[in-house]
Design a protein around this motif. Structure first.
Motif, PDB file in Angstrom:
ATOM      1  N   ASN A 169      30.014  46.790  45.512  1.00 10.83           N
ATOM      2  CA  ASN A 169      29.275  48.009  45.878  1.00 10.83           C
ATOM      3  C   ASN A 169      29.983  49.270  45.395  1.00 10.83           C
ATOM      4  O   ASN A 169      30.018  50.299  46.070  1.00 10.83           O
ATOM      5  CB  ASN A 169      29.070  48.086  47.396  1.00 10.83           C
ATOM      6  CG  ASN A 169      28.022  47.104  47.888  1.00 10.83           C
ATOM      7  OD1 ASN A 169      27.247  46.566  47.093  1.00 10.83           O
ATOM      8  ND2 ASN A 169      27.991  46.863  49.188  1.00 10.83           N
ATOM      9  N   GLY A 170      30.586  49.173  44.226  1.00 11.46           N
ATOM     10  CA  GLY A 170      31.232  50.332  43.615  1.00 11.46           C
ATOM     11  C   GLY A 170      32.608  50.660  44.139  1.00 11.46           C
ATOM     12  O   GLY A 170      33.215  51.662  43.731  1.00 11.46           O
ATOM     13  N   GLU A 171      33.141  49.834  45.032  1.00 11.62           N
ATOM     14  CA  GLU A 171      34.466  50.089  45.599  1.00 11.62           C
ATOM     15  C   GLU A 171      35.416  48.938  45.277  1.00 11.62           C
ATOM     16  O   GLU A 171      34.998  47.787  45.099  1.00 11.62           O
ATOM     17  CB  GLU A 171      34.375  50.279  47.115  1.00 11.62           C
ATOM     18  CG  GLU A 171      33.578  51.492  47.541  1.00 11.62           C
ATOM     19  CD  GLU A 171      33.666  51.738  49.044  1.00 11.62           C
ATOM     20  OE1 GLU A 171      34.751  51.478  49.616  1.00 11.62           O
ATOM     21  OE2 GLU A 171      32.667  52.165  49.633  1.00 11.62           O
ATOM     22  N   ASP A 172      36.715  49.267  45.259  1.00 15.81           N
ATOM     23  CA  ASP A 172      37.721  48.241  45.011  1.00 15.81           C
ATOM     24  C   ASP A 172      37.834  47.310  46.209  1.00 15.81           C
ATOM     25  O   ASP A 172      37.926  47.771  47.358  1.00 15.81           O
ATOM     26  CB  ASP A 172      39.087  48.879  44.757  1.00 15.81           C
ATOM     27  CG  ASP A 172      39.160  49.558  43.400  1.00 15.81           C
ATOM     28  OD1 ASP A 172      38.470  49.089  42.473  1.00 15.81           O
ATOM     29  OD2 ASP A 172      39.903  50.542  43.271  1.00 15.81           O
ATOM     30  N   LEU A 214      40.266  38.084  47.625  1.00 11.66           N
ATOM     31  CA  LEU A 214      39.961  39.474  47.961  1.00 11.66           C
ATOM     32  C   LEU A 214      38.854  39.510  49.021  1.00 11.66           C
ATOM     33  O   LEU A 214      38.177  38.510  49.271  1.00 11.66           O
ATOM     34  CB  LEU A 214      39.477  40.228  46.718  1.00 11.66           C
ATOM     35  CG  LEU A 214      40.353  40.186  45.467  1.00 11.66           C
ATOM     36  CD1 LEU A 214      39.501  40.239  44.221  1.00 11.66           C
ATOM     37  CD2 LEU A 214      41.354  41.326  45.461  1.00 11.66           C
ATOM     38  N   THR A 215      38.665  40.673  49.598  1.00 11.70           N
ATOM     39  CA  THR A 215      37.535  40.872  50.500  1.00 11.70           C
ATOM     40  C   THR A 215      37.068  42.318  50.403  1.00 11.70           C
ATOM     41  O   THR A 215      37.716  43.157  49.764  1.00 11.70           O
ATOM     42  CB  THR A 215      37.901  40.500  51.947  1.00 11.70           C
ATOM     43  OG1 THR A 215      36.709  40.488  52.741  1.00 11.70           O
ATOM     44  CG2 THR A 215      38.900  41.485  52.541  1.00 11.70           C
ATOM     45  N   ASN A 216      35.932  42.587  51.052  1.00 10.80           N
ATOM     46  CA  ASN A 216      35.354  43.928  50.965  1.00 10.80           C
ATOM     47  C   ASN A 216      35.944  44.871  52.001  1.00 10.80           C
ATOM     48  O   ASN A 216      36.322  44.450  53.101  1.00 10.80           O
ATOM     49  CB  ASN A 216      33.846  43.856  51.175  1.00 10.80           C
ATOM     50  CG  ASN A 216      33.476  43.344  52.565  1.00 10.80           C
ATOM     51  OD1 ASN A 216      33.590  42.146  52.822  1.00 10.80           O
ATOM     52  ND2 ASN A 216      33.043  44.232  53.456  1.00 10.80           N
ATOM     53  N   PRO A 217      36.045  46.166  51.682  1.00 12.34           N
ATOM     54  CA  PRO A 217      36.371  47.165  52.700  1.00 12.34           C
ATOM     55  C   PRO A 217      35.127  47.435  53.559  1.00 12.34           C
ATOM     56  O   PRO A 217      34.029  46.982  53.247  1.00 12.34           O
ATOM     57  CB  PRO A 217      36.752  48.393  51.878  1.00 12.34           C
ATOM     58  CG  PRO A 217      35.938  48.258  50.629  1.00 12.34           C
ATOM     59  CD  PRO A 217      35.833  46.781  50.351  1.00 12.34           C
ATOM     60  N   HIS A 218      35.332  48.160  54.659  1.00  9.52           N
ATOM     61  CA  HIS A 218      34.192  48.532  55.500  1.00  9.52           C
ATOM     62  C   HIS A 218      33.333  49.554  54.763  1.00  9.52           C
ATOM     63  O   HIS A 218      33.850  50.513  54.171  1.00  9.52           O
ATOM     64  CB  HIS A 218      34.682  49.125  56.822  1.00  9.52           C
ATOM     65  CG  HIS A 218      33.590  49.298  57.830  1.00  9.52           C
ATOM     66  ND1 HIS A 218      33.020  48.230  58.487  1.00  9.52           N
ATOM     67  CD2 HIS A 218      32.948  50.409  58.279  1.00  9.52           C
ATOM     68  CE1 HIS A 218      32.083  48.672  59.305  1.00  9.52           C
ATOM     69  NE2 HIS A 218      32.017  50.001  59.199  1.00  9.52           N
ATOM     70  N   PHE A 267      24.704  42.738  48.544  1.00 17.00           N
ATOM     71  CA  PHE A 267      25.719  43.577  47.897  1.00 17.00           C
ATOM     72  C   PHE A 267      25.646  43.353  46.400  1.00 17.00           C
ATOM     73  O   PHE A 267      24.957  42.429  45.926  1.00 17.00           O
ATOM     74  CB  PHE A 267      27.124  43.242  48.419  1.00 17.00           C
ATOM     75  CG  PHE A 267      27.539  41.808  48.216  1.00 17.00           C
ATOM     76  CD1 PHE A 267      28.215  41.410  47.071  1.00 17.00           C
ATOM     77  CD2 PHE A 267      27.230  40.839  49.170  1.00 17.00           C
ATOM     78  CE1 PHE A 267      28.593  40.096  46.875  1.00 17.00           C
ATOM     79  CE2 PHE A 267      27.598  39.520  48.989  1.00 17.00           C
ATOM     80  CZ  PHE A 267      28.282  39.142  47.844  1.00 17.00           C
ATOM     81  N   ASN A 268      26.334  44.207  45.660  1.00 13.31           N
ATOM     82  CA  ASN A 268      26.449  43.954  44.224  1.00 13.31           C
ATOM     83  C   ASN A 268      27.905  43.876  43.818  1.00 13.31           C
ATOM     84  O   ASN A 268      28.779  44.494  44.434  1.00 13.31           O
ATOM     85  CB  ASN A 268      25.699  45.005  43.396  1.00 13.31           C
ATOM     86  CG  ASN A 268      26.365  46.361  43.398  1.00 13.31           C
ATOM     87  OD1 ASN A 268      27.471  46.517  42.896  1.00 13.31           O
ATOM     88  ND2 ASN A 268      25.679  47.364  43.960  1.00 13.31           N
ATOM     89  N   LEU A 269      28.158  43.058  42.826  1.00 14.74           N
ATOM     90  CA  LEU A 269      29.467  42.990  42.162  1.00 14.74           C
ATOM     91  C   LEU A 269      29.320  43.588  40.782  1.00 14.74           C
ATOM     92  O   LEU A 269      28.312  43.350  40.102  1.00 14.74           O
ATOM     93  CB  LEU A 269      29.948  41.542  42.012  1.00 14.74           C
ATOM     94  CG  LEU A 269      30.590  40.822  43.188  1.00 14.74           C
ATOM     95  CD1 LEU A 269      31.107  39.469  42.715  1.00 14.74           C
ATOM     96  CD2 LEU A 269      31.720  41.623  43.802  1.00 14.74           C
ATOM     97  N   SER A 270      30.319  44.347  40.373  1.00 15.91           N
ATOM     98  CA  SER A 270      30.325  44.870  39.003  1.00 15.91           C
ATOM     99  C   SER A 270      31.663  44.584  38.354  1.00 15.91           C
ATOM    100  O   SER A 270      32.703  44.571  39.023  1.00 15.91           O
ATOM    101  CB  SER A 270      30.061  46.374  38.998  1.00 15.91           C
ATOM    102  OG  SER A 270      31.091  47.067  39.674  1.00 15.91           O
ATOM    103  N   LEU A 271      31.614  44.323  37.081  1.00 14.11           N
ATOM    104  CA  LEU A 271      32.826  44.208  36.277  1.00 14.11           C
ATOM    105  C   LEU A 271      32.714  45.160  35.112  1.00 14.11           C
ATOM    106  O   LEU A 271      31.668  45.204  34.438  1.00 14.11           O
ATOM    107  CB  LEU A 271      33.037  42.785  35.760  1.00 14.11           C
ATOM    108  CG  LEU A 271      33.603  41.810  36.792  1.00 14.11           C
ATOM    109  CD1 LEU A 271      32.478  41.072  37.477  1.00 14.11           C
ATOM    110  CD2 LEU A 271      34.578  40.846  36.151  1.00 14.11           C
ATOM    111  N   HIS A 272      33.768  45.928  34.914  1.00 11.82           N
ATOM    112  CA  HIS A 272      33.796  46.830  33.765  1.00 11.82           C
ATOM    113  C   HIS A 272      34.815  46.313  32.757  1.00 11.82           C
ATOM    114  O   HIS A 272      35.965  46.006  33.111  1.00 11.82           O
ATOM    115  CB  HIS A 272      34.165  48.248  34.176  1.00 11.82           C
ATOM    116  CG  HIS A 272      34.206  49.189  33.007  1.00 11.82           C
ATOM    117  ND1 HIS A 272      33.067  49.618  32.355  1.00 11.82           N
ATOM    118  CD2 HIS A 272      35.255  49.743  32.344  1.00 11.82           C
ATOM    119  CE1 HIS A 272      33.403  50.391  31.350  1.00 11.82           C
ATOM    120  NE2 HIS A 272      34.723  50.491  31.323  1.00 11.82           N
TER     121      HIS A 272
END
Length: 694
Positions: A47-50, A68-72, A115-120
């Protein structure tokens, strides 16, 4: 380590602990092959966050797992994703020149989540020397990207006229893929549901045909099978002394990942991340260390080095006919001759070490066919020693830098401040190093024995005479009566460089020293000025140039110690050899993953834990090979196929009760044995050789 590295053959990936490739990292993160960076940015977001790092494991060199896991996440009081709801597991490995990365996401929230995952991705195609800040020069240009569903390609045309590309594919339909290098995926997962997306990344150089990527499970199975085959063909060593066992297991695993094959058989590259290329000295010494465990590596190393042996006089590359290379590079700067590493030959010791590895390989294996196969390489190497190595006819082999972009110091201590007089002045070239004279002596005596065995008596006699003259001259010129020790070198004025260093310790293995001076050398090496408690320092603590934090002037190098230990063992000085081994084993407890580093600082053991050197390679070939030489030294094991004889003089370390070694390949057979406090037991001996207990 504040990085994660995996390697297979000529491709390696270097990331941060999160698994990302970020800019301005001190280690120059990226995906590399042929000294070119084929991935300069790789950044995963949710979702655009590390994501938040939970665990990052680098215990396996061929595969990395990162959890890894998601932040709030909430916006305007509305919940988007509760903290630690989604587990993200990144698993990556390399097989057949393809980097595979699987990204598994699993929902632990009680309800369904979206949610979405992105890779740049980005690629700069930078030369390794530019990444490291060592060199700038004329380079090529990016020529755009190609985008389609499930595929992203980056293109480059080099100043060397080679077209390069990075091809990225994946197995899940994306939401968006754009020319800026970003790929987005949407996920909707019910409670405990999981999904995986697999990426495959391949470098492409010129018109090379790329390998077709396999299914993930198939590629991983083949990679694991290759490791199993390595284990099955490698000597087994088991001991009840756990710190040593962990070092052995780690060393064997590290050496496997450092193996590369350029068409002449497997050989060890020097180390990761910066030296994953053929290195004359490092590859030869690591192969020597591996002889008791896998002698085929020595053969591959010899053939690889012979394939790049010098053929002409070329000052730009410090090349001369018969000389063994120092280092080869394959990047854009090398291809356009902006740096001399194509290959570069500025090493004074690789040529005699090449001959030593050959003679030791024959002693272990009885493979005399290699002497016939490599006859020209052997003759050329000997000619180089006498004609070019001994540049002024004084019997000593010495070095002097010719190349404007070469190396000033060309022994294993190759930093600019490593050869220093007792008054702090740096020695001027040409420089004749003490250990190099020992290497030449050992090489000529070893070849003399082989030539005698195959009926070439004239060659044998000539080599023995040359070696004995060198031995006599060495005693006259290098011995220092005032300190009962040998000088590290003679400088350009034939003046002794009298600083007390570890270099003369390598002479023990050569067996060039008179018996009474062997004692003096060993006494110095284990004295408080040289032995820190964790290992033998490169320079004595009372010398003007001493600095425990330096690269070569007071630090401790495990490989340096290992060659000294092997010499002590060969000369039946097991008390001192065991003392040094025990110090290094104690030091290893202070480093990650039970791994001896390339080097560490030379502070006294009394101050506490071993202090790491800030930029040491890890894994590094001759550091990984060090515990393997421990096993040979503990056993006092020195086979000689020419005499059909195996010498053993075992002495366990003080904290060991048992050492069992099985499937040692010697000659055409195998030897298995066990050493306990009660004595030595030969479990199996199919070599047909006589066993001599010394």
């Amino acid at each position: 380590m504040d990085y994660r590295v995996i390697k297979e053959n000529d491709l390696f990936l270097l990331t941060d602990t999160n698994g990302n490739i970020v800019k301005n990292h001190p280690y120059g993160l990226g995906l590399y092959t042929k000294d070119t960076r084929f991935l300069s940015n790789l950044h995963l977001k949710i979702n655009g966050e590390d994501p938040i790092l939970l665990a990052s494991d680098a215990a396996e060199n061929y595969m990395a797992k990162i959890l890894l896991t998601n932040p709030h996440m909430e916006k305007d009081g509305e919940l988007i994703l509760w903290r630690e709801s989604v587990q993200i597991e990144r698993t990556r490995f390399i097989y057949d020149d393809v980097l595979y990365e699987s990204i598994n996401v699993k929902n632990y929230f009680p309800k369904a989540v979206q949610f979405n995952l992105s890779l740049h991705f980005d690629v700069d195609f930078s030369d390794m020397f530019i990444v490291r800040g060592f060199q700038n020069g004329e380079i090529g240009k990016r020529t755009g990207q190609t985008v389609s569903s499930k595929t992203l390609k980056f293109h480059y045309e080099g100043s060397d006229s080679l077209k390069r590309a990075t091809v990225i594919t994946w197995d899940k339909k994306e939401k968006i893929v754009d020319e800026l290098g970003s790929v987005f995926f949407d996920f909707k997962l019910s409670h405990l549901q999981e999904e995986t997306v697999v990426f495959m990344i391949q470098p492409k150089i010129g018109t090379e045909q790329m390998n077709e990527p396999l299914m993930l499970h198939e590629a991983l199975a083949k990679l694991k099978h290759s490791y199993k085959s390595w284990e099955n063909t490698t000597t087994k060593a088991k001991t009840d002394y756990e710190p040593l066992q962990r070092l052995i297991d780690r060393g064997i695993a590290d050496l496997r990942v450092l193996l590369t094959d350029l068409g002449y058989g497997k050989f060890p590259v020097a180390g990761l991340p910066w030296f994953g290329v053929p290195f004359g000295r490092d590859s030869l010494i690591a192969a020597l260390q591996m002889l008791p465990f896998n002698s085929e590596v020595a053969k591959g190393t010899l053939l690889t080095m012979a394939s790049r042996q010098g053929t002409k006089e070329d000052p730009w590359r410090d090349e001369q006919p018969g000389k063994i290379m120092h280092e080869i590079r394959y990047g854009e700067l090398a291809n356009t001759n902006q740096i001399p590493f194509t290959p570069y030959y500025g090493t004074i010791d690789a040529t005699p070490l090449f001959l030593i590895l050959l003679t030791e390989y024959v002693r272990w294996t009885g493979d005399l066919q290699i002497v016939t196969t490599m006859n020209k390489s052997i003759e050329d190497a000997l000619s180089w020693i006498d004609q070019y190595g001994d540049r002024d006819g004084d019997l000593f082999v010495e070095y002097h830098q010719e190349s404007s972009k070469g190396m000033a110091n060309q022994g294993w201590k190759d930093s600019g401040d490593s050869i220093v007089h007792r008054d702090g002045e740096y020695a001027k070239t040409p420089i004749a190093l003490s250990e190099v004279q020992g290497y030449v002596y050992q090489a000529k005596m070893g070849l003399a024995e082989i030539f005698e065995h195959i009926g070439e008596q004239e060659k044998s006699t000539a080599l023995r005479e040359q070696a004995n003259k060198l031995k006599e001259k060495f005693e006259e010129e290098f011995w220092m009566d005032d300190v009962n020790y040998y000088a590290i070198a003679l400088d350009g004025n034939k003046k002794q460089v009298g600083t007390i260093t570890s270099n003369p310790g390598h002479l023990l293995f050569s067996e060039m020293l008179p018996a009474e001076r062997v004692h003096s050398v060993i006494d110095m090496l284990v004295s408080s000025k040289m032995f820190s408690g964790y290992g033998i320092r490169t320079m004595g603590s009372e010398e003007a140039g001493y600095n425990p934090m330096s690269y070569h002037d007071g630090s401790i190098w495990p490989h340096d110690n290992s060659l000294i230990i092997l010499g002590m063992s060969k000369l039946k000085k097991s008390k001192e050899a065991n003392m040094v081994m025990e110090g290094l084993i104690d030091a290893s407890a202070h480093f990650e993953y039970d791994r001896l580093p390339e080097l560490f600082c030379g502070y006294e053991k009394a101050i506490g834990k071993a202090v790491k050197y800030p930029v040491a390679c890890s894994p590094q070939a001759w550091a990984a090979g060090t515990p393997l030489l421990f096993i040979q030294s503990i056993l006092g094991l020195f086979p000689n196929s020419l005499k059909k004889q195996i010498v053993l003089s075992p002495k366990l370390l003080s904290k060991m009760n048992k050492l069992e070694v099985s499937n040692l390949s010697i000659g055409d057979g195998q030897l298995s044995l066990s050493v306990t406090l009660e004595g030595l037991e030969i479990i199996e001996n199919t070599t047909g050789y006589e066993i001599v207990i010394a």
